[in-house]
Design a protein around this motif. Structure first.
Motif, short mmCIF file in Angstrom:
data_model
loop_
_atom_site.label_atom_id
_atom_site.label_comp_id
_atom_site.label_asym_id
_atom_site.label_seq_id
_atom_site.Cartn_x
_atom_site.Cartn_y
_atom_site.Cartn_z
N ALA A 85 0.81 -1.23 0.00
CA ALA A 85 0.00 0.00 0.00
C ALA A 85 0.84 1.28 0.00
CB ALA A 85 -0.98 -0.02 1.17
N PRO A 86 1.89 1.40 0.85
CA PRO A 86 2.67 2.64 0.81
C PRO A 86 3.39 2.86 -0.52
CG PRO A 86 3.27 1.29 2.72
CD PRO A 86 2.35 0.48 1.89
N VAL A 87 3.76 1.77 -1.19
CA VAL A 87 4.45 1.91 -2.47
C VAL A 87 3.47 2.43 -3.52
CG1 VAL A 87 5.88 0.72 -4.18
CG2 VAL A 87 5.83 -0.12 -1.82
N ALA A 88 2.30 1.80 -3.58
CA ALA A 88 1.28 2.22 -4.55
C ALA A 88 0.89 3.67 -4.29
CB ALA A 88 0.06 1.31 -4.46
N LYS A 89 0.79 4.03 -3.01
CA LYS A 89 0.40 5.40 -2.67
C LYS A 89 1.48 6.40 -3.11
CE LYS A 89 -0.89 8.26 1.21
NZ LYS A 89 -0.42 8.53 2.53
N ARG A 90 2.73 6.03 -2.87
CA ARG A 90 3.82 6.95 -3.24
C ARG A 90 3.86 7.15 -4.76
NH1 ARG A 90 10.26 6.62 -2.38
NH2 ARG A 90 10.56 8.85 -2.60
N ILE A 91 3.65 6.06 -5.50
CA ILE A 91 3.67 6.17 -6.96
C ILE A 91 2.52 7.07 -7.43
CG2 ILE A 91 3.29 4.87 -9.10
CD1 ILE A 91 4.89 2.57 -7.79
N ARG A 92 1.36 6.83 -6.82
CA ARG A 92 0.19 7.64 -7.19
C ARG A 92 0.41 9.11 -6.82
NH1 ARG A 92 -3.49 6.50 -3.66
NH2 ARG A 92 -3.16 4.26 -3.54
N ALA A 93 0.75 9.34 -5.55
CA ALA A 93 0.74 10.71 -5.04
C ALA A 93 2.00 11.50 -5.39
CB ALA A 93 0.56 10.68 -3.52
N GLU A 94 3.16 10.86 -5.28
CA GLU A 94 4.41 11.63 -5.43
C GLU A 94 4.98 11.56 -6.85
OE1 GLU A 94 7.38 10.90 -2.40
OE2 GLU A 94 5.79 10.38 -0.99
N ALA A 95 4.87 10.39 -7.49
CA ALA A 95 5.52 10.25 -8.80
C ALA A 95 4.63 10.74 -9.93
CB ALA A 95 5.92 8.80 -9.04
N THR A 96 3.35 10.37 -9.87
CA THR A 96 2.54 10.52 -11.08
C THR A 96 1.33 11.44 -10.95
OG1 THR A 96 1.07 8.67 -10.56
CG2 THR A 96 3.13 8.12 -11.69
N ASP A 97 1.05 11.98 -9.76
CA ASP A 97 -0.19 12.75 -9.55
C ASP A 97 -1.38 11.95 -10.07
OD1 ASP A 97 0.85 14.92 -8.32
OD2 ASP A 97 0.93 16.21 -10.10
N THR A 98 -1.41 10.68 -9.76
CA THR A 98 -2.43 9.76 -10.28
C THR A 98 -2.51 9.88 -11.83
OG1 THR A 98 -3.60 10.13 -8.20
CG2 THR A 98 -4.72 8.78 -9.81
N TRP A 99 -1.35 9.81 -12.42
CA TRP A 99 -1.20 9.81 -13.88
C TRP A 99 -1.90 11.03 -14.51
CZ3 TRP A 99 -1.50 5.58 -10.81
CH2 TRP A 99 -0.36 4.78 -10.82
N ASP A 100 -1.55 12.18 -13.93
CA ASP A 100 -2.10 13.46 -14.41
C ASP A 100 -0.89 14.36 -14.73
OD1 ASP A 100 -4.74 15.61 -13.25
OD2 ASP A 100 -2.99 16.18 -14.42
#
Ligand SMILES: Cc1cc2nc3c(=O)[nH]c(=O)nc-3n(C[C@H](O)[C@H](O)[C@H](O)COP(=O)(O)OP(=O)(O)OC[C@H]3O[C@@H](n4cnc5c(N)ncnc54)[C@H](O)[C@@H]3O)c2cc1C
Length: 485
Positions: A85-100
């Motif tokens: 969960a923390p990895v998925a969250k970091r990718i969503r929130a910090e790396a990709t802005d939820t692919w935005d």
């Protein structure tokens, strides 16, 4: 009825705003040119959303798990409870802005660029069409359209819900088991990550070893490391058929061998889709595997290319290196066009592009030079390499000397209890290194000294007579130099 086309005249059109295209478009806009940047997916491309950055976040997390588990070996007891969960969250929130890509689009428009969302295609010399708009470029067009996963023509595969790197990076809940088709850099990195998080991973590779483009010694260390993490590795496997029964994948191979897992990740290389770009309309062969360019990244008159689609190495650092050359050459071209045919050759190169020069700088424009191309596979241990492998050097008729040293016999490697090696490939006639491999806990970092040695053709006596800090991993370079023969 065909929609009426609207022609817009601009200075430069950049098609594909991935790593390379975004850099070129942004810097040309900053230099005051009227630039249109066209992107059909997300500005920034593969690297920030589905490539380097999220995969390295996954690796960072997986390595923390592995390091914590080593407490039991060196420092007492530790119980590790992996949680995705923390990895998925970091990718969503910090790396990709939820692919935005809103921030990236604003970064480009903030530099003065004009952004168009859509698929661009050449519409004859100097023209790019996007939907019902045509952009006419006064000075040039830059293609930075990258690559997409190359999916092998295995019977049944296309009809199954297989993963590419996109689904592997976007995953929120890990499967119980995973088949990884392809034992190259991306396949191994992701296989090790998922295995460290508890997924039962099998890597299936057609060649007789994983990381087949690197030195065989590097392949051995990487394979042993993955096996120690519980990854099953099958090499020399010719996949013939893939089935999916709604719950699991079965991959059938020659000789009746079968592999089964909940998910199947296909990472068997990448392909540039040149056939989609309208290249035939500008006299360029669209059936090439990659878009051939000269050492200033020119594919044709007024047409430049940057990044993965040039086939010079599918790396972000190559795209950035080439982008600097394209920027310098386009600006040189613009300056000459504006000041008439007699303009002499000292270009104004923005942002230090000239300082990234390779073999030479003519007219202020750096020429591409890939002799010292570095590459790193971010497995644990990392596999770093630069220049030629031993085999490539021999195939080129170089009078080869090879020196190997194992990390375990260096003080730092022994303290660390780390496997790894340094392998050097020298041209005995010229007395310089033409290639090197550095495998170890910081193999990619240790590589930097070797990149300088290959890039600057530092004479071997000079490398032998310098001081290597004790007890570092890079001290193993000194031993490998001593072993050259
Ligand atoms: C899982 C993974 C991990 C990686 N890790 C690393 C790493 O650690 N280090 C490293 O150096 N490299 C890494 N890479 C490679 C790196 O991502 C690429 O080399 C880099 O993204 C190439 O940049 P590019 O500009 O050539 O292409 P891309 O980033 O692929 O961008 C091309 C863009 O063009 C757009 N496009 C295509 N056709 C059109 C069209 N007709 N019109 C408009 N837009 C179009 C696409 O939508 C895309 O956004 C990794 C790749 C993957 C898949």
């Amino acid at each position: 009825m065909e929609p009426e086309l609207v022609d817009v005249v601009v200075d430069v059109v950049v098609v594909g705003l991935g790593v390379g295209g975004e850099e070129v478009a942004g810097r040309l806009a900053e230099a005051g040119l009227d630039v249109v940047g066209i992107e059909r997916s997300l500005v920034g491309g593969e690297c920030p959303y589905w490539g380097c950055i999220p995969s390295k976040m996954m690796i960072r997390a997986a390595n923390a798990i592995a390091e914590a588990r080593r407490v039991n070996e060196f420092a007492g007891t530790a119980q590790v409870q992996p949680d995705w969960a923390p990895v998925a969250k970091r990718i969503r929130a910090e790396a990709t802005d939820t692919w935005d890509d809103r921030v990236a689009v604003e970064r480009f428009t903030g530099k003065g660029g004009r952004f168009v969302r859509g698929s661009g295609r050449l519409d004859g010399p100097g023209r790019v069409r996007v939907g019902d708009q045509v952009f006419q470029a006064r000075h040039g067009i830059v293609l930075g359209t990258g690559t997409r996963p190359s999916v092998p023509p295995i019977a049944g595969l296309a009809d199954t819900p297989y993963w590419t790197n996109h689904q592997a990076v976007e995953v929120e809940e890990l499967p119980g088991s995973l088949l990884v088709l392809g034992g190259g850099a991306i396949g191994l990195e992701l296989a090790q990550v998922f295995a460290r998080f508890g997924v039962a991973v099998t890597v299936v590779e057609a060649a007789d070893r994983v990381l087949a483009v690197e030195e065989p010694e590097a392949s051995e260390v990487a394979a042993a490391a993955l096996r120690a993490d519980g990854v099953r590795i099958s090499t020399g496997v010719k996949a013939e058929r893939v089935d999916h029964d709604g719950r699991a994948f079965t991959l059938g191979a020659a000789g009746g061998v079968e592999f089964t897992a909940e998910k199947l990740l296909v990472v068997t290389g990448r392909r540039a889709h040149l056939d989609e770009l309208g290249l035939d309309g500008v006299g360029v062969d669209p059936s090439q595997r990659y878009l051939a360019v000269d050492d200033r990244m020119r594919a044709a008159e007024g047409l430049w290319a940057v990044g993965d689609l040039t086939g010079e190495g599918a790396f972000t650092h190559i795209a950035m290196y080439q982008a600097a050359i394209v920027v310098a050459d386009v600006l040189d071209h613009v300056r000459r066009a504006r000041s008439g045919p007699d303009a002499s050759g000292t270009a104004s190169v923005v942002g230090g592009a000239a300082s990234t020069a390779g073999a030479g700088i003519a007219g202020g424009v750096p020429h591409a030079d890939y002799r010292a191309l570095p590459r790193v596979t971010f497995t644990d241990p990392e596999v770093g390499a630069v220049g030629l492998t031993e085999r490539q050097a021999r195939e080129r008729g170089i009078n080869v000397q090879v020196g190997v040293s194992r990390l375990g016999s260096s003080t730092r490697g022994w303290i660390h209890q780390a496997d790894g090696l340094i392998k050097l490939v020298a041209d005995a006639d010229r007395g310089v290194l033409v290639g090197a491999t550095s495998v170890g806990p910081a193999g990619g970092e240790v590589l930097s000294g070797l990149v300088v040695a290959v890039h600057a053709a530092v004479p071997l006596p000079q490398l032998r007579n310098m001081i290597y800090a004790y007890p570092t991993f890079h001290r193993a370079i000194e031993d490998a130099l001593r072993n050259l023969r």
